[in-house]
Design a protein around this motif. Structure first.
Motif, mmCIF file in Angstrom:
data_model
loop_
_atom_site.group_PDB
_atom_site.id
_atom_site.type_symbol
_atom_site.label_atom_id
_atom_site.label_comp_id
_atom_site.label_asym_id
_atom_site.label_seq_id
_atom_site.Cartn_x
_atom_site.Cartn_y
_atom_site.Cartn_z
ATOM 1 N N LYS A 57 0.794 -1.246 0.102
ATOM 2 C CA LYS A 57 -0.069 -0.045 0.061
ATOM 3 C C LYS A 57 0.867 1.333 -0.046
ATOM 4 C CE LYS A 57 -3.660 -0.047 2.687
ATOM 5 N NZ LYS A 57 -4.665 0.332 3.957
ATOM 6 N N LYS A 58 2.266 1.338 0.757
ATOM 7 C CA LYS A 58 2.858 2.442 0.819
ATOM 8 C C LYS A 58 3.513 2.700 -0.691
ATOM 9 C CE LYS A 58 7.131 3.946 2.837
ATOM 10 N NZ LYS A 58 8.074 3.562 4.013
ATOM 11 N N VAL A 59 3.814 1.573 -1.491
ATOM 12 C CA VAL A 59 4.246 1.960 -2.720
ATOM 13 C C VAL A 59 3.078 2.437 -3.461
ATOM 14 C CG1 VAL A 59 4.790 0.650 -4.804
ATOM 15 C CG2 VAL A 59 5.969 -0.040 -2.723
ATOM 16 N N MET A 60 1.799 2.082 -3.520
ATOM 17 C CA MET A 60 0.679 2.622 -4.159
ATOM 18 C C MET A 60 0.672 4.036 -3.858
ATOM 19 S SD MET A 60 -1.611 2.526 -6.387
ATOM 20 C CE MET A 60 -3.036 3.578 -6.693
ATOM 21 N N ARG A 61 0.691 4.524 -2.528
ATOM 22 C CA ARG A 61 0.720 5.834 -2.077
ATOM 23 C C ARG A 61 1.636 6.609 -2.835
ATOM 24 N NH1 ARG A 61 -2.582 8.121 1.196
ATOM 25 N NH2 ARG A 61 -3.850 6.860 2.963
ATOM 26 N N ARG A 62 2.875 6.270 -2.712
ATOM 27 C CA ARG A 62 3.922 6.997 -3.431
ATOM 28 C C ARG A 62 3.780 7.057 -4.883
ATOM 29 N NH1 ARG A 62 8.952 5.850 -5.929
ATOM 30 N NH2 ARG A 62 10.418 7.727 -5.521
ATOM 31 N N THR A 63 3.208 6.028 -5.415
ATOM 32 C CA THR A 63 2.839 6.200 -6.883
ATOM 33 C C THR A 63 1.966 7.161 -7.348
ATOM 34 O OG1 THR A 63 3.139 3.698 -7.358
ATOM 35 C CG2 THR A 63 1.863 4.942 -8.832
ATOM 36 N N TRP A 64 0.905 7.103 -6.366
ATOM 37 C CA TRP A 64 -0.012 8.094 -6.774
ATOM 38 C C TRP A 64 0.379 9.660 -6.282
ATOM 39 C CZ3 TRP A 64 -4.555 9.008 -8.921
ATOM 40 C CH2 TRP A 64 -5.319 9.876 -8.524
ATOM 41 N N LYS A 65 1.145 9.879 -5.239
ATOM 42 C CA LYS A 65 1.475 11.193 -4.821
ATOM 43 C C LYS A 65 2.410 11.769 -6.096
ATOM 44 C CE LYS A 65 4.652 13.440 -1.321
ATOM 45 N NZ LYS A 65 5.446 13.607 -2.223
ATOM 46 N N LEU A 66 3.382 10.838 -6.638
ATOM 47 C CA LEU A 66 4.157 11.370 -7.565
ATOM 48 C C LEU A 66 3.504 11.684 -8.812
ATOM 49 C CD1 LEU A 66 7.359 9.084 -6.756
ATOM 50 C CD2 LEU A 66 7.069 11.597 -6.240
ATOM 51 N N TYR A 67 2.340 10.915 -9.208
ATOM 52 C CA TYR A 67 1.707 11.041 -10.284
ATOM 53 C C TYR A 67 1.045 12.358 -10.189
ATOM 54 C CZ TYR A 67 -2.369 11.088 -13.504
ATOM 55 O OH TYR A 67 -3.329 11.773 -14.151
ATOM 56 N N LYS A 68 0.281 12.397 -9.282
ATOM 57 C CA LYS A 68 -0.617 13.763 -8.965
ATOM 58 C C LYS A 68 0.424 15.070 -9.031
ATOM 59 C CE LYS A 68 -3.726 15.642 -5.661
ATOM 60 N NZ LYS A 68 -4.481 15.512 -4.212
ATOM 61 N N GLU A 69 1.665 14.929 -8.339
ATOM 62 C CA GLU A 69 2.359 15.982 -8.100
ATOM 63 C C GLU A 69 2.922 16.624 -9.811
ATOM 64 O OE1 GLU A 69 6.728 17.256 -6.082
ATOM 65 O OE2 GLU A 69 5.523 15.696 -5.133
ATOM 66 N N ARG A 70 3.071 15.454 -10.529
ATOM 67 C CA ARG A 70 4.005 15.861 -11.632
ATOM 68 C C ARG A 70 3.171 15.738 -12.952
ATOM 69 N NH1 ARG A 70 8.602 18.459 -10.990
ATOM 70 N NH2 ARG A 70 9.128 17.783 -12.996
ATOM 71 N N ALA A 71 1.957 14.949 -12.911
ATOM 72 C CA ALA A 71 1.123 14.667 -14.195
ATOM 73 C C ALA A 71 -0.339 14.691 -14.137
ATOM 74 C CB ALA A 71 1.739 13.398 -14.800
#
Length: 546
Positions: A66-80
């Motif tokens: 779940k932590k990897v999913m949160r990181r995936t989402w955070k970085l997508y939301k921030e950059r794309a």
């Protein structure tokens, strides 16, 4: 444009119906469908973890995923945000799925399953208030759009109605279905062919189906996955909306494959590709892998989704027929691995090909699912052996990640064939000598199919080895793919030098499928139980309709 047949299609429906009736009544006796034994009411597909006293939830490992999913989402939301994908190395953005935000929508069901309420709130707002399915950036691929976008939308309705997560709004059902029907109606021209088999693309500006080049050619053809991977999504949409046109269109499109079994050299395994104008094969490829894979996957899942529909019993029979033929004609055992491993051949241009792809590794789990339901221990063992073979493609590579495709030296010979293709390069020969297999395409695209089969293995057998294999895969994948802005495709799984070995790409199935299957392996088995849910080919759970 509503998904209604055109006048051309309507004119030919009577002829099509007569043809299908003829095929049903006068089919080749050698293609007779096998008998199936359906389980009694209340039959459980999943292993009885609680009754066996097994603590099936591993909170630590589930939280790590779940932590990897949160990181995936955070970085997508921030950059794309709003784009289809983030570029995980450069931090840029990219549209590959018509600019509707595929990472946002395709990941909705993962957020729901993981209980990520804050993530889902952003996704829900995007779907209900922001995305415009009436406009498309480029030609639209109806296959990818159906499994990723439409599948995610209708699955989210099912999951919210099941109380999987608190709905952001009391009107969630009508709000999401409004967008789902808009998208389905815009995809309607894809079915505008004499057979109903879909066009490879849809031009949203002109509301017409076209080929991949944007033209309407009468010799256009499609592979089996495109023709046969809409029924789960469209039948569910009809169930949710009450509009049966979606069910009818997808049923008619698939009937050309489900009912026309005359002249199949191997019963159940169809030649591909097929003409969208006649339904006849225009190629000679026979494979359970791409680009035909999910046609076979959906045959058994159609019956599991609607087990009380008499029509879906035929789908289950066709699945059984195909799997029996695959075991007879396509199964292969490696001669140079220790111990020997099971893989699947393909057949094309009158020749067997000793090459298997990562995409084909879904079949092990699919065999376990269907074989358990139909009480076929022979096919169950076949599925287990293929899962072990796919695992070997991972553990035999220095990175611990399997390649996009690989070859092996078959132990068996085939009639009329002098031999199989061997390694073509020195590195391939070295890998054959060391491991018994060699990569033919060495990249890894963040694909889910191997861990998908581990998921079915764990949920159906309760054997701990599948969780151990999944955890090993997860750690290897994260170690090799983690970047500043996400998780990147690997260029060469034989090279452990991460700094020069990544591609600046992260497709939406990373968060939609790979992470979801991994999380479900370590979460409570009653979460999306196989006794209550059927997963589409993009891992979106659909509620079974008994």
């Amino acid at each position: 444009m509503l998904a209604r047949p055109s006048r051309i299609v309507g004119f030919m429906l009577a002829a099509i119906g007569f043809y299908l009736l003829h095929e049903t009544l006068f089919a080749n006796p050698s293609s007779k469908l096998p008998n199936i034994t359906l389980p009694p009411p209340g039959f459980r597909i999943q292993y009885p973890f609680k009754q066996k006293g097994i603590t099936a939830k591993d909170e630590v490992k589930a939280e790590a995923i779940k932590k990897v999913m949160r990181r995936t989402w955070k970085l997508y939301k921030e950059r794309a945000w709003g784009f289809d994908e983030v570029k995980p190395i450069s931090g840029g953005h990219h549209n590959s799925r018509n600019g509707w935000g595929s990472t946002i929508i395709d990941s909705m069901t993962t957020a729901v399953v993981m209980g990520l309420s804050d993530v889902f709130a952003d996704q829900y707002d995007w779907v209900v208030n922001k995305v415009n399915f009436n406009y498309a950036d480029g030609l639209v691929d109806p296959f990818e759009t159906t499994i990723r976008y439409l599948g995610a939308l209708i699955s989210t309705v099912d999951l919210l109605e099941a109380g999987m997560i608190e709905a952001p709004s009391p009107s969630f059902r009508q709000d999401i279905l409004r967008q789902a029907t808009t998208l389905a109606n815009r995809l309607g021209p894809a079915f505008d062919t004499p057979t109903g088999m879909i066009w490879p693309r849809v031009n949203f500006e002109d509301d017409i189906g076209v080929d991949s080049d944007g033209r309407r050619k009468q010799y256009t053809s499609v592979h089996l996955a495109r023709a046969g991977s809409h029924w789960l999504e469209y039948s569910t949409l009809s169930q949710l909306t009450g509009d049966m046109i979606y069910y009818k269109n997808s049923t008619r499109a698939w009937n050309w494959l489900v009912y026309n079994h005359n002249g199949e050299p191997w019963p159940g395994i169809l030649e591909s590709p097929r003409s969208i104008w006649t339904g006849n094969p225009v190629g000679s490829t026979r494979t359970l892998g791409a680009p035909d894979d999910s046609h076979y996957e959906y045959l058994i899942k159609a019956h599991l989704l609607y087990p009380n529909k008499k029509s879906t019993r035929r789908h289950a029979k066709r699945w059984l027929q195909a799997m029996q033929s695959a075991r007879t004609h396509l199964s292969s055992t490696s001669a140079k691995t220790n111990p020997p491993h099971a893989f699947l051949l393909s057949f094309s241009h009158e020749r067997y090909e000793n090459q298997m792809g990562h995409l084909t590794c879904f079949i092990g789990g699919n065999l376990l699912l269907g074989a358990k339901y139909l009480s076929r221990p022979d096919l169950f063992a076949f599925g287990e052996s293929l899962i072990e073979g796919c695992r070997y493609s991972y553990v035999s590579m220095p990175t611990g990640i399997g390649p996009e495709s690989w070859s092996w030296t078959p132990r068996e010979s085939k009639p009329g064939q002098a031999g199989f293709t061997g390694p073509l390069t020195l590195p391939q020969r070295n890998f054959r000598d060391k491991t018994g297999i060699w990569p033919t395409a060495a990249n890894y695209a963040l694909r889910p199919e191997v861990v998908e089969s581990y998921f079915y293995g764990w949920r159906i057998t309760g054997e701990e080895k599948y969780r151990e294999w999944a955890w090993d895969a997860f750690n290897s994948i994260v170690q090799m793919t983690e970047t500043e802005w996400g998780y990147s495709e690997v260029a060469d799984v034989t090279d452990t030098d991460k700094d020069k070995n990544l591609r600046d790409k992260m497709e939406s199935f990373w968060s939609a499928e790979t992470l979801k299957y991994l999380y479900l392996i370590f979460s409570d088995p009653e979460l999306c139980s196989l006794d209550e849910w059927v997963f589409n080919t993009e891992a979106h759970p659909l509620k079974r309709r008994f």
